[in-house]
Structure formats: structure tokens, C-alpha cells
Design a protein around this motif. Structure first.
Motif, PDB file in Angstrom:
ATOM      1  N   GLY A   1      33.826  28.584  50.212  1.00  0.00           N
ATOM      2  CA  GLY A   1      34.285  29.539  49.212  1.00  0.00           C
ATOM      3  C   GLY A   1      33.423  29.539  47.974  1.00  0.00           C
ATOM      4  O   GLY A   1      32.541  28.700  47.789  1.00  0.00           O
ATOM      5  N   ILE A   2      33.703  30.489  47.083  1.00  0.00           N
ATOM      6  CA  ILE A   2      32.931  30.690  45.866  1.00  0.00           C
ATOM      7  C   ILE A   2      33.903  30.883  44.710  1.00  0.00           C
ATOM      8  O   ILE A   2      34.893  31.617  44.851  1.00  0.00           O
ATOM      9  CB  ILE A   2      32.041  31.942  45.987  1.00  0.00           C
ATOM     10  N   PRO A   3      33.667  30.288  43.554  1.00  0.00           N
ATOM     11  CA  PRO A   3      34.533  30.575  42.411  1.00  0.00           C
ATOM     12  C   PRO A   3      34.314  32.003  41.938  1.00  0.00           C
ATOM     13  O   PRO A   3      33.182  32.448  41.784  1.00  0.00           O
ATOM     14  CB  PRO A   3      34.079  29.559  41.358  1.00  0.00           C
ATOM     15  N   ALA A   4      35.379  32.746  41.719  1.00  0.00           N
ATOM     16  CA  ALA A   4      35.264  34.153  41.331  1.00  0.00           C
ATOM     17  C   ALA A   4      36.358  34.514  40.338  1.00  0.00           C
ATOM     18  O   ALA A   4      37.493  34.058  40.446  1.00  0.00           O
ATOM     19  CB  ALA A   4      35.362  35.049  42.565  1.00  0.00           C
ATOM     20  N   LEU A   5      35.996  35.348  39.386  1.00  0.00           N
ATOM     21  CA  LEU A   5      36.964  35.871  38.431  1.00  0.00           C
ATOM     22  C   LEU A   5      37.489  37.191  38.971  1.00  0.00           C
ATOM     23  O   LEU A   5      36.711  38.067  39.371  1.00  0.00           O
ATOM     24  CB  LEU A   5      36.305  36.077  37.068  1.00  0.00           C
ATOM     25  N   THR A   6      38.811  37.342  39.001  1.00  0.00           N
ATOM     26  CA  THR A   6      39.423  38.487  39.663  1.00  0.00           C
ATOM     27  C   THR A   6      40.492  39.129  38.773  1.00  0.00           C
ATOM     28  O   THR A   6      40.910  38.564  37.769  1.00  0.00           O
ATOM     29  CB  THR A   6      40.099  38.064  40.980  1.00  0.00           C
ATOM     30  N   VAL A   7      40.943  40.299  39.202  1.00  0.00           N
ATOM     31  CA  VAL A   7      42.116  40.942  38.620  1.00  0.00           C
ATOM     32  C   VAL A   7      43.280  40.704  39.568  1.00  0.00           C
ATOM     33  O   VAL A   7      43.157  40.889  40.783  1.00  0.00           O
ATOM     34  CB  VAL A   7      41.889  42.443  38.421  1.00  0.00           C
ATOM     35  N   ALA A   8      44.408  40.290  39.032  1.00  0.00           N
ATOM     36  CA  ALA A   8      45.588  40.007  39.856  1.00  0.00           C
ATOM     37  C   ALA A   8      46.805  40.668  39.226  1.00  0.00           C
ATOM     38  O   ALA A   8      46.817  40.987  38.035  1.00  0.00           O
ATOM     39  CB  ALA A   8      45.809  38.504  39.965  1.00  0.00           C
ATOM     40  N   GLU A   9      47.821  40.913  40.039  1.00  0.00           N
ATOM     41  CA  GLU A   9      49.114  41.288  39.459  1.00  0.00           C
ATOM     42  C   GLU A   9      49.679  40.055  38.769  1.00  0.00           C
ATOM     43  O   GLU A   9      49.555  38.930  39.269  1.00  0.00           O
ATOM     44  CB  GLU A   9      50.071  41.800  40.531  1.00  0.00           C
ATOM     45  N   GLU A  10      50.279  40.242  37.621  1.00  0.00           N
ATOM     46  CA  GLU A  10      50.756  39.128  36.816  1.00  0.00           C
ATOM     47  C   GLU A  10      51.669  38.227  37.648  1.00  0.00           C
ATOM     48  O   GLU A  10      52.641  38.677  38.254  1.00  0.00           O
ATOM     49  CB  GLU A  10      51.493  39.651  35.585  1.00  0.00           C
ATOM     50  N   GLY A  11      51.332  36.934  37.664  1.00  0.00           N
ATOM     51  CA  GLY A  11      52.108  35.974  38.429  1.00  0.00           C
ATOM     52  C   GLY A  11      51.755  35.909  39.893  1.00  0.00           C
ATOM     53  O   GLY A  11      52.278  35.065  40.627  1.00  0.00           O
ATOM     54  N   GLY A  12      50.837  36.804  40.346  1.00  0.00           N
ATOM     55  CA  GLY A  12      50.447  36.831  41.753  1.00  0.00           C
ATOM     56  C   GLY A  12      49.139  36.109  41.994  1.00  0.00           C
ATOM     57  O   GLY A  12      48.518  35.557  41.080  1.00  0.00           O
TER      58      GLY A  12
END
Length: 640
Positions: free
Chosen positions: A75-86
Motif C-alpha cells: 500500500g501507499i500513504p494517501a490523502l483522501t476525501v471521506a464522508e465524515e466519520g467514514g
């Protein structure tokens, strides 16, 4: 790598490098064991809650461990957009609403640096309409969805604002934004293309540089898979949310382009404007809605036609980035000659299609023999020779050229082509743009169906391809084996389908194939009709010519053709694209210049009006090739 990702990962990468240097090892998934696992999804379900015409959605930035290959691969560390708490998500949660919906969004910046939100506004919109969210801040956003179309949003740390393009090389923080027209069908599939740049050692643009190409967060063979039945109508929304150009190619069928956009606005084509294609050049930040109907069962692919984006020897998987051994499943697909930006499609036969489909008895039989030419004098370069036997007629690669002879077929005529491999390595031939059975399409290890899988043509062996071309036009035959050397030493050529009873007239039917004498875009020569210096040509005043242009370069994403007189383009009339006749809407005289990507073909009609000197110029980056053309009066022809 974007400033967001760089700031986030420099510390992690430096610690990893120190550890690896001391241990003599390469990075593994254990380096990111403290991160939540990134989920990938196929953009089927919309985020948030839709009630009384208002979509409420809560999003936040979240770092996670991303596995673009198999879930158990490195795997690779990645910054993402998530639904809050998801869970962290790549692509970001899809926002999909009916026309007229009011969007009430909350975006939380959980990081220690400010970020910029792009695309969180009404459409049509302005790329300059961005929102900055400071560290620890939650921004509230309210806007109408706007006009129906295919859009997307993304997050950066850039302070400058681009127009009509994605501004970041890191598309892990990108999501689809779809507005459905009132009453419009919503059975389409959304395919979001991502391109992620990575330096294992920060700021190392040399050996440590890699790129990962994905569709909906995954790389082949783990990308989105789609299933249809012969006769179904498939609708796809394709989003190029990357900084790269992608000529997207569908095997086995033509698709109809229904709309095109730039992320901020979209043009929905009327029936008179809709056209067919098998390869469509997608600029960075562009979107399109396409429709197509499968006519043949079997396994098919939709992929970027740039070799660097689907060839396993050239594209970089996550396993390669992290320096880990690939699992056996991934190795198997790599050995079949595919990786990266590819989508798999399975087409089932209709219930009424009883029994095994058998090829029609051939009315036209040809033999294509592939062998290795000895290197020319004072050269180590060995080019491929392609010999075509069509009845009593034998043609072959011309001496000093790297272009195979043209194959001439006829619409509606059952045909078989025997491919004989006399090379020292396996090969496979793809009949680019031809609608035929999957088994004969030329994708070894994947084409065919559950009964039989397309094989590679081993050295000393042969393979018989059956086809009955359903439409006349300009196509290509070329290697589809994972050997870039074959594609850059002459294993390709024009495939022209004529109407029944029509005679091929090379005097008035001129073919121009642009290719490369090697894989390096900055060093290897550009070729036209297999030569660095193509031979001069002659045309006659008042006579009509069909000019067929083919781009079979490995990775020249946007080659430009221009037909010039005294440095200015003359006029020609578009006739066809990818073998399909253009609607009347496009068949109007225009300036004789065209940009097209790898795997695209274009046909134009040209009728010179005055005698004089012309030149056909081909341009890509620093390369340009010129083919001189003399236009003569009829009475001057005998004097030549």
C-alpha cells in the motif's frame, strides 16, 4: 506530488528511507500499518442525504493506506476525501443529484495546512470559484447543482487557480459530481481516471519517480469490471481527473459521443452532432458521456492507448513503487501484456443465441507473415518485415521503411487472415477499430470467453483471425503484445475497408501513418509512412483526394497534422473518424490542421485548386516531419 501530499509524506518517507538504507530492504505495507485502509468504489452510490430537494453531505480530509493493486498488495500513504466519520475513499465520495437540487455541504480540514476546494459550486461554473479551508476549520457551502452534466471536484494546496484543467498531479482527493436531467436515465456508469505521481525519495525526479494510473481508484487487473448482454445499451460518464492526456480506446465496438465537458460546463450534443469513435482523445480535466451497444459476446477492454499507460513494462504498479514483489495474480496479468489504465468488460450472449458462434466461410483469405529484417549497413537497429499475401498479390514492408503494407478488406465480406510469426518472440495482432469476435481481437490472455481464451502467437506458430467488417473506413493493424520494440520497429500498418465492388486507388486514396522509431519521446525520430524523410508526393489540380491519417505512435498523445501553402493551412473537408463517417454537421470545409492521439484515425477530402508547392507537416514537442507535395496542372504531369 502535490504540496498537500508532499507536506504530509516527507517525514514518513524520510523515516522509511533511513530504515530501508540500514536494513537493505525495500518499503512494504507494514510502513503504513498505522493508517486506516482506503476504500475504493465504482461511483454507484451518491454520498449524503437527499431530502426535499436538498442534499446534505459532510466531507473531510483523511489519510489512509491505499492499495491500487490487490487489497493484499503493498500500500501507499494517501490523502483522501471521506464522508465524515467514514473510511478514507478513492475516488472521493460521489455527489449525484437531480437537476434543481440545492447542495448543503460541510468540508472539514483535519490537516495541519490549508487546502483549496475546487468544483464546489453551481454549474456551469468558473474554475476561479474556489474555497480555502484553514487547518482544523469546517467550511459550510450552499449552492444549486445547476445544469445537467458530468463534473468533478478536487482538493489542492495550490494558491494559484487554473482554468479548465486539473491543477494537481495528485488525484487521490478527487470525486465525481453528476447532475441528472429531469427524467433522464441514471443507469450509466461513472469512470474516474486518476494519475498519481510518487517519489519514494522526496523531490527525486530520477530513478525514484513513478506514476500510478487508476480507474475508480484501482489499477488493472483490479479495476472496475462491467457486464452486459449483446444488444444492451451501455452509457458511460468518463472523467479525466488527471494532468495527462488519455486517448481512450474501446475494443470491439464503436461508441457514440453524446456530450463533452471541461469540469465546469458541458456541451450536450444534439442527434445531428453525435458522432462515433473507437478512440477519443481526452485532455486533462475533460469529461464525456458515451453510449454503445455490444454486438459480439466475449471479453473486451477499454483502455488508454498510450503504451506507457497500459504496458506492464512501462507503467508502474503500486507494487513496483514500493519495491515489493507482485502477487501471482498481478504477475499473470502483467505477463498477458496489460497493466494500468484498463477497464474489463464481459458481454454475454443473448438467451436466444443458441449454440456456439461459428465464423462464416471466408470469401477473402490473406496471410500476414511477420519476420525480422537484418539490420541495415552501419546500424544495429533491426526492423520487422511484414509480408502480406492476398491471392496472387504479394506486398511487404518497403526497404528502409518501418511500415507494414496496407491490408484492403471489404464491408460485409467474411474474411480470414492467417498471422504467421517468424520472430524470435511471441506476438499478437489487434485489428484496431474492427468489430469482430472477441477471440480474434488480438488481446492474448484475456480475449475470448469461458470456452477459449485468445492465445499469443508463439514463434514459429500461426493464428487465424476471422472477421466480417460491418463498415467501410480507415483502421489499423498493430501488435498488442507487451513488447514496445515490436511497436517501434514496424509491426503495424493501415487497414482499409472499402465498399463492396470498390477498387482501391492509391493514386487518389493517400494514407499517412505517423509512428516512432523508438519509445523515447524526446530522442527517437518521428516517422511518417515508416520514414524520417518521407518521399515527395504529387497531386493534380481539380482532382479529389481522400487523405487517411493514422496515429500509431506508442505515446505521442497529441500529434498535429497540417497541410500548408506558404505557411498557412489550406482547406479540406472532414469525412470520417475512426472508420465511421462523420455526420453532416462536421462535414464542412475547414482549415487543414488536426490534432489527434495515439490510436485515432481521421479521413479528409482535399481538392487542390491551384498549382504550387504544399507541405504536409507533422508536429509533436520538438519533432516535426515534412512531406513535400507538388500540385501540378494535368498538362504538366507528363513532364515530371
Amino acid at each position: 506530488m502535490s504540496p498537500c501530499s508532499r507536506a504530509l509524506r516527507v517525514g514518513r518517507a524520510l523515516l522509511a528511507v533511513l530504515f530501508l538504507a540500514s536494513a537493505g530492504l525495500t518499503a512494504t505495507a507494514s510502513d503504513i500499518s498505522d493508517l486506516a485502509k482506503v476504500i475504493t468504489h465504482d461511483n454507484i452510490k451518491s454520498a449524503g442525504q437527499l431530502k426535499d430537494g436538498i442534499l446534505t453531505v459532510r466531507l473531510e480530509l483523511e489519510e489512509g493506506a491505499w492499495h491500487p493493486d490487490a487489497n493484499d498488495a503493498p500500500g501507499i500513504p494517501a490523502l483522501t476525501v471521506a464522508e465524515e466519520g467514514g473510511a478514507p475513499s478513492i475516488p472521493g465520495p460521489m455527489i449525484r443529484v437531480p437537476e434543481g437540487t440545492h447542495i448543503h455541504a460541510f468540508f472539514k480540514n483535519t490537516q495541519l495546512f490549508p487546502v483549496v476546494l475546487h468544483g464546489f459550486h453551481q454549474r456551469p461554473g468558473d474554475a476561479k470559484d474556489v474555497v480555502t479551508v484553514d487547518p482544523g476549520e469546517t467550511k459550510e457551502l450552499n449552492f444549486l447543482a445547476g445544469a445537467p452534466g458530468t463534473y468533478f471536484y478536487y482538493v489542492t494546496c495550490f494558491t494559484s487557480v487554473p482554468i479548465d484543467a486539473v491543477s494537481t498531479s495528485d488525484t487521490t482527493m478527487t470525486g465525481a459530481f453528476i447532475v441528472d436531467g429531469n427524467g433522464a436515465p441514471t443507469d450509466d456508469r461513472v469512470l474516474l481516471i486518476g494519475l498519481w505521481y510518487h517519489w519514494l525519495v522526496p523531490f527525486d525526479f530520477g530513478h525514484g519517480f513513478h506514476e500510478i494510473l487508476t480507474v475508480n481508484g484501482k489499477a488493472w487487473p483490479h479495476t472496475t469490471r462491467m457486464s452486459y448482454t449483446v444488444g444492451d445499451t451501455a452509457h458511460w460518464r468518463v472523467i479525466n481527473a488527471s494532468v495527462a492526456i488519455h486517448p481512450m480506446h474501446l475494443h470491439g465496438a464503436h461508441f457514440r459521443v453524446d456530450s463533452a465537458g471541461n469540469g465546469e460546463s458541458e456541451t450536450i450534443y444534439s442527434p445531428a452532432q453525435q458522432r462515433l469513435a473507437v478512440t477519443e482523445l481526452m485532455q486533462p480535466g475533460r469529461t464525456m458521456l458515451v453510449s454503445w451497444t455490444p454486438t459480439h459476446p466475449g471479453n473486451w477492454i477499454f483502455h488508454c492507448h498510450l503504451a506507457f499507460h497500459f504496458d506492464p513494462e512501462l507503467s508502474n504498479s503500486a507494487g513496483e513503487v514500493m519495491g515489493a514483489a507482485m502477487n501471482s495474480d498481478h504477475q499473470q496479468h502483467h505477463s498477458s501484456g496489460m497493466a494500468g489504465l484498463i477497464v474489463g468488460i464481459e458481454v454475454h450472449p443473448r438467451a436466444t443465441d443458441v449454440g456456439e458462434a461459428r465464423p462464416k466461410p471466408p470469401q477473402h483469405q490473406l496471410t500476414l507473415t511477420i519476420s525480422q529484417n537484418p539490420p541495415p549497413v552501419n546500424s544495429k537497429r533491426r526492423c520487422i518485415n511484414v509480408e502480406l499475401r492476398d491471392g496472387a498479390t504479394v506486398s511487404a514492408t518497403a526497404q528502409g521503411s518501418e511500415l507494414g503494407p496496407p491490408i484492403i478488406l471489404y464491408r460485409g465480406q467474411p474474411t480470414e487472415i492467417t498471422v504467421v510469426n517468424k520472430l524470435a518472440s511471441p506476438t499478437a495482432i489487434h485489428w484496431h477499430g474492427i468489430e469482430l469476435e472477441s477471440y480474434y481481437d488480438g488481446v492474448p490472455g484475456f480475449g475470448g470467453d469461458s470456452r477459449q481464451v485468445t492465445p499469443a502467437v508463439a514463434p514459429g506458430e500461426s493464428f487465424i483471425a476471422h472477421m466480417t467488417p460491418p463498415r467501410a473506413g480507415t483502421y489499423i493493424y498493430h501488435t498488442h503484445w507487451h513488447d514496445l520494440d515490436q511497436l517501434t520497429t514496424g509491426l503495424y500498418g493501415p487497414l482499409i475497408v472499402l465498399e463492396p465492388g470498390e477498387k482501391y486507388d492509391p493514386e487518389h486514396d493517400r494514407v499517412f501513418v505517423v509512428s516512432r522509431a523508438g519509445p523515447d519521446l524526446f530522442k527517437d525520430a518521428m516517422l511518417v509512412n515508416g520514414s524520417v524523410e518521407p518521399a515527395a508526393s504529387q497531386l493534380r489540380v481539380g482532382e479529389g483526394y481522400r487523405l487517411r491519417f493514422i496515429n500509431i505512435t506508442p505515446s505521442d498523445d497529441e500529434v498535429a497534422f497540417s497541410l500548408l501553402a506558404r505557411e498557412k493551412p489550406v482547406s479540406w473537408q472532414p469525412l470520417a473518424k475512426d472508420g465511421a463517417d462523420l455526420p453532416e454537421f462536421y462535414r464542412k470545409p475547414c482549415e487543414a490542421k488536426q490534432k489527434f492521439g495515439a490510436g485515432e484515425t481521421y479521413d479528409f477530402e482535399f481538392r487542390p485548386q491551384t498549382a504550387g508547392k504544399l507541405r504536409l507537416q507533422t508536429d509533436f514537442i520538438k519533432f516535426h516531419t515534412v512531406l513535400p507535395i507538388d500540385v501540378v496542372e494535368m498538362r504538366d504531369v507528363s513532364r515530371k
